[in-house]
Design an enzyme around this catalytic site. Structure first.
Site, PDB file in Angstrom:
ATOM      1  N   GLY A  94      44.114  24.625  32.201  1.00  0.00           N
ATOM      2  CA  GLY A  94      45.254  25.161  32.941  1.00  0.00           C
ATOM      3  C   GLY A  94      45.418  24.483  34.288  1.00  0.00           C
ATOM      4  N   LYS A  95      44.308  24.281  34.988  1.00  0.00           N
ATOM      5  CA  LYS A  95      44.362  23.601  36.282  1.00  0.00           C
ATOM      6  C   LYS A  95      44.817  22.155  36.117  1.00  0.00           C
ATOM      7  CE  LYS A  95      40.783  26.275  38.683  1.00  0.00           C
ATOM      8  NZ  LYS A  95      39.516  26.192  39.453  1.00  0.00           N
ATOM      9  N   TYR A  99      44.914  35.596  36.350  1.00  0.00           N
ATOM     10  CA  TYR A  99      45.622  36.840  36.684  1.00  0.00           C
ATOM     11  C   TYR A  99      47.143  36.722  36.486  1.00  0.00           C
ATOM     12  CZ  TYR A  99      41.173  38.087  38.898  1.00  0.00           C
ATOM     13  OH  TYR A  99      39.849  38.361  39.136  1.00  0.00           O
ATOM     14  N   ASP A 139      39.339  25.027  45.115  1.00  0.00           N
ATOM     15  CA  ASP A 139      38.908  26.410  44.987  1.00  0.00           C
ATOM     16  C   ASP A 139      40.154  27.249  45.156  1.00  0.00           C
ATOM     17  OD1 ASP A 139      36.958  28.300  44.390  1.00  0.00           O
ATOM     18  OD2 ASP A 139      36.699  28.833  46.481  1.00  0.00           O
TER      19      ASP A 139
END
Length: 205
Positions: free
Chosen positions: A11-12, A166, A73
């Protein structure tokens, strides 16, 4: 210019690659850091996103001399929880000792824990933001840092299937949708990772 991203999270990588392609005037290619799976992970024990991103970028760049290594991060900050889950977003349910079925995917456990933590919270207190900090390093030296945020509200039930983390709970009032309900092209415009990467590329260029 090739940037080597120290993450195996699909996803990142998808968010970062899409954001890089959108930046006009840059000739940047993003690739996963070679041999990432064989490099022991560094501790992520800094109290801030910036601290963790810089520590990881410096660490991984020392394992790959001469390469520009990018580390991130990121996480969710909720006003009613005094900024939690914050840097512990990926480990929120684990940290909270939340009793639930451990056979469930990690994202689902974290989302259920967040809903439990926000029981009784007013709509105003359910405001929060996604926050991402990116750091680029070469041979152990930090050469650029950038951050990106997107504001939203935490719903009382999950909606959508397209995101991760989320995203099914993170509601964007101006669009009337959660992050998990957005089309990829629309999500790119609102992604905290995309915003951070665009700023990082501007700094590096």
């Amino acid at each position: 210019m090739t940037l080597y991203v120290a993450t195996s999270n699909p996803g990142k990588l998808r968010d970062f690659s899409a954001a890089a392609a959108e930046v006009a005037g840059t000739n940047v290619r993003l690739e996963t850091l070679p041999g990432l799976a064989t490099i022991p992970s560094p501790p992520e024990d800094e109290p801030t996103f910036s601290g963790n991103a810089c520590a990881k970028a410096a660490y991984y760049s020392l394992q790959s001399p001469g390469l520009i290594v990018v580390a991130d991060d990121s996480g969710l900050e909720v006003d009613a929880l005094d900024g939690a889950p914050g840097v512990r977003s990926a480990r929120y349910a684990e940290d909270a000792g939340f009793a639930q079925d451990e056979s469930l995917p990690l994202d689902e456990r974290n989302n259920r824990c967040l809903l439990e933590s926000l029981k009784g919270a007013s709509e105003a207190d359910r405001r929060g933001r996604y926050h991402c900090v990116l750091a680029a390093a070469r041979d152990g030296e930090i050469i650029a840092v950038a951050d990106g945020t997107v504001e939203g509200t935490i719903l009382t039930a999950q909606r959508g299937r397209s995101g991760f983390g989320y995203d099914p709970l993170f509601f964007l009032p101006e669009l009337g949708k959660t992050m998990a309900e957005l089309e990829p092209a629309t999500k790119l415009s609102f992604s905290h990772r995309g915003r951070a990467l665009r700023r990082l590329l501007q700094t590096l260029s």
